[in-house]
Design an enzyme around this catalytic site. Structure first.
Site, PDB file in Angstrom:
ATOM      1  N   ASP A  48      45.596 -32.586  -0.364  1.00 24.25           N
ATOM      2  CA  ASP A  48      44.682 -33.572   0.216  1.00 24.25           C
ATOM      3  C   ASP A  48      43.491 -32.919   0.908  1.00 24.25           C
ATOM      4  OD1 ASP A  48      46.675 -35.559  -0.467  1.00 24.25           O
ATOM      5  OD2 ASP A  48      47.765 -34.940   1.336  1.00 24.25           O
ATOM      6  N   GLU A 107      35.279 -55.679 -11.185  1.00 19.18           N
ATOM      7  CA  GLU A 107      33.878 -55.271 -11.083  1.00 19.18           C
ATOM      8  C   GLU A 107      33.709 -54.173 -10.043  1.00 19.18           C
ATOM      9  OE1 GLU A 107      34.274 -59.058 -12.960  1.00 19.18           O
ATOM     10  OE2 GLU A 107      34.954 -58.407 -10.952  1.00 19.18           O
TER      11      GLU A 107
END
Length: 463
Positions: free
Chosen positions: A40, A206
């Site tokens: 990470d 979208e």
């Protein structure tokens, strides 16, 4: 050739290239840390230095799951040599927390001379620690979570950004994304918006692309691991996408709170990437860098991951190109390293067989055995050196072969390390070296009998 066949051939060629890259160069650059498992990666640029904060996968897992107790920090000014600053915070910072595991993805940001470390604790929420230095010590000034949740996965992977108008935002989340508007103190947030201050982002195709979930239902490509930033008045949200194994996708917006528009993938699924991924992106000294993690180190795996970085260029329209993970990583140094000042032994471009340990004198290189080595890139010897000095501690002793440009490259000196009556009894050792000029990669190759030879703290050359 139709588009589908063309795309299949393109993906196949990328996969072949990736396999070759991951099995190619012996003296690699990725992963950028080899002495610990680091996941990470969260880079922070401050002044002329990149500070890389990471979570830390332990060498041995508990119940074959993520085993993570602390957060680490590494720094670089040249993007090829990284200095290990050890664990800068841990679960022990939270005295109110009855939890011994779960130190997941982290991000740090500087504001007004303070450093704010946002950390998720698996199953607990997002917490914040504060320090006067990027190295800590970090302090829990709240004594509780900043963002609380009873959902096991929701409050993970915080990412923080301060906009040009001074408004700060904290995004996070799995399997959706949420945000709060942080107050100027960076340890509280505006409760007047959303659900008591927490805004749930509308997860549409979208905004985040369309994907089929494991249960067969339609969802978005977004999974977790958001990374939020602004560049040239465009806001970016990069995230782990497409389920397990994860790829990396991104969306952009004209404002810090959306609406978001899905833009595509940055990194597809490749061999040696772990089943999770987490990215961070920065601009530094005129270049752009993309951080992620893989499982390419020996004994690596999905719960033993390693941080990597690639240099890239944005397209003219601000879009991010599709990237291939490489073993070479960053191929050129931004500046040469000065060997005539004290350099920490844990400043490393590449190493094999070594670990780092923290003691009363800070971080040092440990578990040194015969034929282990470390590499420091782009060392500028200028007009030459006449002597080498190293600080080490030992019960056994050994030698440091000083070589140039390869593990078996030109030998310019040998430093004898004798016993110091203790693994923490430090002593200075010197050796004459052949005079060499110019910029070279520097290799310290360790030689000795069986077993651990010595600990190595710092070094320098003398003109």
């Amino acid at each position: 050739m139709n588009l589908q066949i063309s795309n299949m051939l393109r993906i196949a060629s990328i996969l072949v290239l990736t396999v070759l890259l991951f099995t190619g160069s012996v003296y690699a650059q990725n992963p950028i840390v080899q002495t610990n498992f680091t996941a990470d990666p969260a880079p922070m640029v401050y002044n002329d230095t990149v500070y890389l904060y990471t979570s830390h996968d332990e060498d041995s897992t508990v119940a074959n799951f993520f085993t993570m107790y602390d957060w680490r920090c590494y720094s670089s000014t040249d993007m090829v040599n990284w200095t290990d600053h050890g664990a800068v915070a841990s679960l022990k910072n939270f005295r109110w927390l009855d939890k011994t595991n779960g130190a997941w993805a982290v991000q740090c940001i500087e504001r007004n001379g303070k450093y704010y470390l946002y950390v998720p604790i698996h199953g607990t929420g997002v917490c914040v620690l504060v320090a006067d230095s990027p190295y800590g010590p970090f302090t829990d000034i709240l004594g509780k979570q900043l963002v609380d949740s009873d959902h096991l996965w929701q409050d993970i992977d915080p990412t923080v950004f301060v906009d040009d108008d001074g408004q700060a935002y904290l995004y996070w989340g799995n399997p959706s994304v949420w945000y709060v508007k942080l107050n100027e103190d960076m340890v509280s947030y505006d409760h007047s918006i959303g659900n008591n201050g927490v805004v749930s982002v509308d997860m549409t195709a979208e905004s985040f692309g369309e994907s089929v979930r494991p249960d067969g239902k339609l969802g978005t490509k977004y999974v977790e691991g958001p990374w939020f930033y602004k560049r040239n008045n465009l806001y970016y949200l990069i995230y782990a996408a497409n389920g397990v194994p994860e790829s990396i996708g991104y969306s952009t917006s004209p404002s810090p709170t959306g609406p978001w528009t899905y833009q595509g993938l940055i990194m597809e699924r490749y061999p040696k990437l772990s089943f999770t991924n987490h990215s961070g992106t920065i601009d530094f000294k005129g270049n752009s860098y993309f951080f992620y993690h893989n499982e390419a180190l020996p004994n690596g795996g999905g719960f033993r991951r390693s941080s990597c970085v690639e240099q890239f260029e944005y397209n003219e329209d601000g879009s991010i190109p599709l990237m291939v993970p490489t073993k070479e990583g960053v191929t050129s140094s931004l500046e040469p390293l000065n060997p005539f000042k004290r350099t920490e032994a844990e400043t490393i471009a590449w190493s094999e067989g070594l670990k780092t340990t923290e003691g009363s004198n800070g971080v040092y290189v440990s578990q040194i055995n015969d034929n282990d080595y470390l590499k420091v890139r782009s060392v500028d010897f200028a007009k030459g050196a006449k002597k080498f000095e190293a600080t080490a501690a030992s019960l056994a002793g050994g030698k440091i072969e000083i070589r140039l440009d390869a593990k078996d490259g030109q030998l310019i000196g040998v430093c004898e390390i004798t016993k110091t009556d203790g693994e923490a009894i430090w002593k200075s050792f010197t050796a004459k070296v052949d005079k060499v000029k110019g910029v070279h990669d520097l290799y310290f190759v360790f030689k000795g009998n069986d077993g651990q030879l010595f600990n190595f703290d710092h070094w320098k050359f003398i003109k």
